[in-house]
Design an enzyme around this catalytic site. Structure first.
Site, mmCIF file in Angstrom:
data_model
loop_
_atom_site.group_PDB
_atom_site.id
_atom_site.type_symbol
_atom_site.label_atom_id
_atom_site.label_comp_id
_atom_site.label_asym_id
_atom_site.label_seq_id
_atom_site.Cartn_x
_atom_site.Cartn_y
_atom_site.Cartn_z
ATOM 1 N N CYS A 196 -5.429 -9.474 3.355
ATOM 2 C CA CYS A 196 -6.518 -8.623 3.867
ATOM 3 C C CYS A 196 -7.772 -9.361 4.311
ATOM 4 O O CYS A 196 -8.158 -9.255 5.475
ATOM 5 C CB CYS A 196 -6.880 -7.588 2.806
ATOM 6 N N ARG A 252 0.874 -14.341 1.680
ATOM 7 C CA ARG A 252 0.172 -14.259 2.971
ATOM 8 C C ARG A 252 -1.199 -14.937 2.862
ATOM 9 O O ARG A 252 -1.999 -14.618 1.999
ATOM 10 C CB ARG A 252 0.043 -12.789 3.408
ATOM 11 N N VAL A 301 0.823 -1.211 0.000
ATOM 12 C CA VAL A 301 0.000 0.000 0.000
ATOM 13 C C VAL A 301 0.858 1.263 0.000
ATOM 14 O O VAL A 301 0.661 2.156 -0.828
ATOM 15 C CB VAL A 301 -0.949 -0.004 1.219
ATOM 16 N N GLU A 325 -3.968 -6.344 -4.772
ATOM 17 C CA GLU A 325 -2.622 -6.722 -5.205
ATOM 18 C C GLU A 325 -2.717 -7.304 -6.616
ATOM 19 O O GLU A 325 -3.706 -7.918 -6.988
ATOM 20 C CB GLU A 325 -2.011 -7.722 -4.225
ATOM 21 N N ALA A 380 -16.210 -19.136 -7.904
ATOM 22 C CA ALA A 380 -16.006 -20.174 -6.895
ATOM 23 C C ALA A 380 -14.565 -20.664 -6.997
ATOM 24 O O ALA A 380 -13.948 -20.606 -8.064
ATOM 25 C CB ALA A 380 -16.970 -21.322 -7.149
ATOM 26 N N GLY A 381 -14.017 -21.136 -5.893
ATOM 27 C CA GLY A 381 -12.629 -21.586 -5.938
ATOM 28 C C GLY A 381 -12.233 -22.300 -4.666
ATOM 29 O O GLY A 381 -13.050 -23.002 -4.060
HETATM 30 N N1 LIG Z 1 -1.806 -5.298 0.746
HETATM 31 C C1 LIG Z 1 -2.949 -4.818 0.275
HETATM 32 O O1 LIG Z 1 -3.395 -5.174 -0.815
HETATM 33 C C2 LIG Z 1 -3.754 -3.819 1.063
HETATM 34 C C3 LIG Z 1 -4.816 -3.153 0.449
HETATM 35 C C4 LIG Z 1 -5.572 -2.238 1.191
HETATM 36 C C5 LIG Z 1 -5.244 -1.974 2.516
HETATM 37 N N2 LIG Z 1 -4.200 -2.643 3.078
HETATM 38 C C6 LIG Z 1 -3.840 -2.287 4.465
HETATM 39 O O2 LIG Z 1 -2.702 -1.425 4.391
HETATM 40 C C7 LIG Z 1 -1.800 -1.664 5.473
HETATM 41 C C8 LIG Z 1 -0.423 -2.002 4.934
HETATM 42 O O3 LIG Z 1 -0.491 -3.226 4.253
HETATM 43 P P1 LIG Z 1 0.719 -3.744 3.328
HETATM 44 O O4 LIG Z 1 0.280 -5.022 2.739
HETATM 45 O O5 LIG Z 1 1.158 -2.635 2.439
HETATM 46 O O6 LIG Z 1 1.834 -3.986 4.450
HETATM 47 P P2 LIG Z 1 3.303 -4.556 4.277
HETATM 48 O O7 LIG Z 1 3.508 -5.475 5.401
HETATM 49 O O8 LIG Z 1 3.518 -5.010 2.887
HETATM 50 O O9 LIG Z 1 4.238 -3.271 4.478
HETATM 51 C C9 LIG Z 1 4.402 -2.585 5.673
HETATM 52 C C10 LIG Z 1 5.696 -1.754 5.604
HETATM 53 O O10 LIG Z 1 5.784 -0.934 6.753
HETATM 54 C C11 LIG Z 1 7.141 -0.901 7.192
HETATM 55 N N3 LIG Z 1 7.181 -0.506 8.610
HETATM 56 C C12 LIG Z 1 6.843 -1.249 9.709
HETATM 57 N N4 LIG Z 1 7.006 -0.520 10.818
HETATM 58 C C13 LIG Z 1 7.436 0.706 10.446
HETATM 59 C C14 LIG Z 1 7.764 1.890 11.139
HETATM 60 N N5 LIG Z 1 7.679 1.983 12.470
HETATM 61 N N6 LIG Z 1 8.167 2.963 10.425
HETATM 62 C C15 LIG Z 1 8.272 2.905 9.083
HETATM 63 N N7 LIG Z 1 7.968 1.805 8.368
HETATM 64 C C16 LIG Z 1 7.560 0.718 9.035
HETATM 65 C C17 LIG Z 1 7.640 -2.304 6.921
HETATM 66 O O11 LIG Z 1 9.060 -2.350 6.875
HETATM 67 C C18 LIG Z 1 6.972 -2.590 5.568
HETATM 68 O O12 LIG Z 1 7.785 -2.172 4.496
HETATM 69 C C19 LIG Z 1 -2.467 -2.771 6.301
HETATM 70 O O13 LIG Z 1 -3.237 -2.178 7.312
HETATM 71 C C20 LIG Z 1 -3.383 -3.457 5.317
HETATM 72 O O14 LIG Z 1 -4.488 -4.060 5.935
HETATM 73 C C21 LIG Z 1 -3.443 -3.544 2.398
HETATM 74 O O1 LIG Z 2 -14.583 -14.085 -7.222
HETATM 75 C C1 LIG Z 2 -13.580 -14.184 -6.501
HETATM 76 C C2 LIG Z 2 -12.711 -13.102 -6.225
HETATM 77 C C3 LIG Z 2 -11.613 -13.303 -5.395
HETATM 78 N N1 LIG Z 2 -11.383 -14.524 -4.866
HETATM 79 C C4 LIG Z 2 -10.222 -14.702 -3.949
HETATM 80 O O2 LIG Z 2 -10.259 -13.683 -2.965
HETATM 81 C C5 LIG Z 2 -8.943 -13.344 -2.549
HETATM 82 C C6 LIG Z 2 -8.740 -11.850 -2.607
HETATM 83 O O3 LIG Z 2 -8.755 -11.417 -3.940
HETATM 84 P P1 LIG Z 2 -8.754 -9.862 -4.335
HETATM 85 O O4 LIG Z 2 -9.838 -9.182 -3.627
HETATM 86 O O5 LIG Z 2 -8.738 -9.764 -5.797
HETATM 87 O O6 LIG Z 2 -7.302 -9.424 -3.818
HETATM 88 P P2 LIG Z 2 -6.729 -8.540 -2.625
HETATM 89 O O7 LIG Z 2 -5.478 -7.947 -3.140
HETATM 90 O O8 LIG Z 2 -6.689 -9.365 -1.387
HETATM 91 O O9 LIG Z 2 -7.774 -7.327 -2.423
HETATM 92 C C7 LIG Z 2 -8.777 -7.288 -1.415
HETATM 93 O O10 LIG Z 2 -8.234 -6.862 -0.180
HETATM 94 C C8 LIG Z 2 -7.598 -5.559 -0.249
HETATM 95 C C9 LIG Z 2 -6.977 -5.294 1.107
HETATM 96 O O11 LIG Z 2 -7.882 -4.773 2.023
HETATM 97 C C10 LIG Z 2 -8.649 -4.516 -0.640
HETATM 98 O O12 LIG Z 2 -8.036 -3.253 -0.718
HETATM 99 C C11 LIG Z 2 -9.271 -4.904 -1.976
HETATM 100 O O13 LIG Z 2 -10.301 -3.967 -2.303
HETATM 101 C C12 LIG Z 2 -9.852 -6.306 -1.864
HETATM 102 O O14 LIG Z 2 -10.381 -6.709 -3.124
HETATM 103 C C13 LIG Z 2 -7.993 -14.127 -3.465
HETATM 104 O O15 LIG Z 2 -7.532 -15.267 -2.769
HETATM 105 C C14 LIG Z 2 -8.870 -14.535 -4.635
HETATM 106 O O16 LIG Z 2 -8.463 -15.736 -5.242
HETATM 107 C C15 LIG Z 2 -12.212 -15.600 -5.127
HETATM 108 O O17 LIG Z 2 -12.010 -16.714 -4.646
HETATM 109 N N2 LIG Z 2 -13.305 -15.394 -5.957
#
Ligand SMILES: NC(=O)c1ccc[n+]([C@@H]2O[C@H](COP(=O)([O-])OP(=O)(O)OC[C@H]3O[C@@H](n4cnc5c(N)ncnc54)[C@H](O)[C@@H]3O)[C@@H](O)[C@H]2O)c1
Ligand SMILES: O=c1ccn([C@@H]2O[C@H](COP(=O)(O)OP(=O)(O)O[C@H]3O[C@H](CO)[C@@H](O)[C@H](O)[C@H]3O)[C@@H](O)[C@H]2O)c(=O)[nH]1
Length: 444
Positions: A260, A327, A11, A155, A252-253
């Site tokens: 997340c 993850r 993020v 992602e 379905a899967g």
């Molecule tokens: N991964 C996603 O697709 C996604 C999408 C939407 C929201 N989110 C939310 O966003 C947040 C971040 O998720 P992510 O997957 O990007 O996390 P991540 O684990 O990939 O990255 C976190 C980063 O923060 C750094 N960090 C940790 N402690 C720190 C500190 N004290 N100071 C500076 N940097 C520090 C780590 O080194 C790491 O690079 C979470 O709350 C998650 O739920 C994630």
């Molecule tokens: O019809 C579907 C769609 C997704 N998946 C599964 O659901 C999981 C999540 O997929 P997806 O939502 O595409 O990926 P993420 O990157 O985990 O994104 C979700 O989680 C993020 C972290 O909060 C949010 O920001 C996004 O909006 C939300 O879609 C994966 O294992 C997919 O295989 C299914 O099984 N069936």
């Protein structure tokens, strides 16, 4: 505007890169020095299609920089984004220790008025807590506003989502903070929805919980289709034509995984319990998902009786295509169950193999191509629908595998074609080919 982004994971890095691309001056702060060095060279520490090109472009334009040092990162920042992880604790609640550490550091190093924006997914009420921690750590009295700005990127398509998201949610309790963050985001041209802080925090959890519910619902229907001889793809196509239901997110899967849905559904269940409003529906969603992750192995056990000594090729290990993120990938549960059942497991993923090695059982071996994984295997399981894996022709499986037996956890192939190609084909919620099924005698 001058912006600091704290945390450069999926993020934070995408946010920092996107904000610099629309013209802001962005400094990303991360405590991981190796990551910082890499990013300074224009190398992305994560696999995210398209990210590195935009990253390099903005570094060259002088709008994007990286540091380990809060003092440097916050020096000129009018806005600081928090984008560190909020993983699941053992009791299912969200672990806020990274958020707390960042809030302390921002408080200690802020030198002027600042708007602190929380991108991380945090339980309702956390932004108030963040404000409190920052204020406790300030040296002098300055104005600190907090804004909840949850992130909705997926992602694998994070760059696209950053520039073409459905909405940007801004939760603030002062008009000036809401306006500042609206100004920051205007160049994206994405609809902006403004609300109060707690509602913004809840929008994030509610959205993820709803999407997870959609997946568990459709997985339950697919299992019913299996039992009753219907075809899940026809069923979801017919359901999806109803505009109230919509045709997206109905695949379905083998259950949802990733960084997340699993943790956010658990956190919301815990939040609901704490609020005295138990969320039974969401508990069932999680239970269904745990069961669904084991489905393919159950099918294999039913087919073979015992998996002892069988060699299995796992095709695709990442929790979804186009990411290296392992993850909560369903492949972890599947590999564990297969190893426990005495099978030899060979894994293949186009990108995630190195990360997979850290989380899959030690007994798993790895191949460098899908073909290599399948050669000498007794059957294959498709776990991630990477384009490359979907493109494998059915007759290739026939020539590679000891026996042409395929368990497809992502419904990548057509069962009729599999039958024509002489493949024994098991998928999710669709007829199995080359196996006799007893026709139901009564629909009741
Ligand atoms: N991964 C996603 O697709 C996604 C999408 C939407 C929201 N989110 C939310 O966003 C947040 C971040 O998720 P992510 O997957 O990007 O996390 P991540 O684990 O990939 O990255 C976190 C980063 O923060 C750094 N960090 C940790 N402690 C720190 C500190 N004290 N100071 C500076 N940097 C520090 C780590 O080194 C790491 O690079 C979470 O709350 C998650 O739920 C994630
Ligand atoms: O019809 C579907 C769609 C997704 N998946 C599964 O659901 C999981 C999540 O997929 P997806 O939502 O595409 O990926 P993420 O990157 O985990 O994104 C979700 O989680 C993020 C972290 O909060 C949010 O920001 C996004 O909006 C939300 O879609 C994966 O294992 C997919 O295989 C299914 O099984 N069936």
């Amino acid at each position: 505007m001058n912006i600091a982004v704290v945390g450069t994971g999926y993020v934070g890095l995408v946010t920092g890169v996107a904000l610099s691309d629309i013209g802001h001056n962005v400094t990303c702060i991360d405590i991981d020095i190796e990551k910082v060095k890499k990013m300074k060279r224009g190398e992305s520490p994560i696999y995210e299609p398209g990210l590195e090109d935009i990253m390099k472009k903005n570094i060259e334009k002088g709008r994007l920089d990286f540091t380990k040092c809060y003092e440097d990162g916050l020096k000129n920042a009018q806005v600081a984004y928090i984008a560190v992880g909020t993983p699941e604790k053992e009791d299912g609640t969200a672990d806020l220790r990274f958020i707390e550490a960042v809030a302390e550091s921002i408080g200690q190093h802020a030198e002027h008025d600042i708007v602190v924006v929380t991108k991380s997914t945090v339980p309702v009420g956390t932004n108030d807590y963040i404000r409190e921690i920052i204020q406790q750590n300030l040296f002098e009295n300055m104005k600190v506003d907090v804004v909840s700005n949850p992130e909705f990127l997926r992602e694998g398509s994070a760059v696209h989502d950053a520039f073409h998201g459905d909405r940007i949610v801004i939760g603030a309790d002062t008009q000036s903070a809401a306006d500042t963050i609206e100004q920051v985001n205007l160049p994206f041209g994405i609809p902006i929805y403004k609300t109060d802080i707690r509602s913004a925090e809840m929008i994030k959890y509610a959205s993820n919980a709803f999407l997870a519910t959609k997946i568990s619902f459709v997985n339950e229907i697919s299992n019913l289709c299996d039992a009753l001889g219907a075809n899940i793809e026809d069923v979801t196509a017919g359901m999806g034509m109803d505009a109230r239901i919509g045709n997206k997110f109905l695949n379905a899967g083998i259950g949802y995984g990733g960084s997340c849905f699993p943790k956010d559904t658990s956190a919301l269940v815990q939040l609901a319990d704490q609020a005295g409003e138990p969320f039974e529906l969401l508990r069932s969603v999680i239970k269904t998902n745990d069961k669904q992750k084991r489905l393919l192995v159950e099918k294999a056990k039913e087919r073979f009786g015992s998996l002892q000594g069988k060699t299995v090729a796992l095709l695709g290990l990442a929790f979804k295509p186009n990411t290296d993120d392992m993850r909560e990938a369903p492949s972890i549960t599947i590999a564990q169950e297969l190893v426990l059942a005495g099978a030899n497991v060979v894994g293949y993923d186009p990108i995630a193999t190195e990360n997979a090695k850290n989380v899959l059982p030690g007994a798993v071996t790895y191949a460098t191509t899908a073909k290599e994984a399948c050669q000498n295997a007794d059957f294959a399981m498709i776990l991630t629908e990477w384009d490359e894996i979907q493109a494998i022709q059915l007759d290739e499986y026939k020539s590679w595998l000891n026996e042409p037996i395929l368990f497809d956890g992502r419904n990548c192939h057509n069962p009729t074609k599999a039958k024509q190609n002489g493949i024994e084909y098991h998928s999710i919620g669709r007829p199995t080919t080359q196996q006799q099924k007893q026709p139901a005698t009564s629909p009741n």
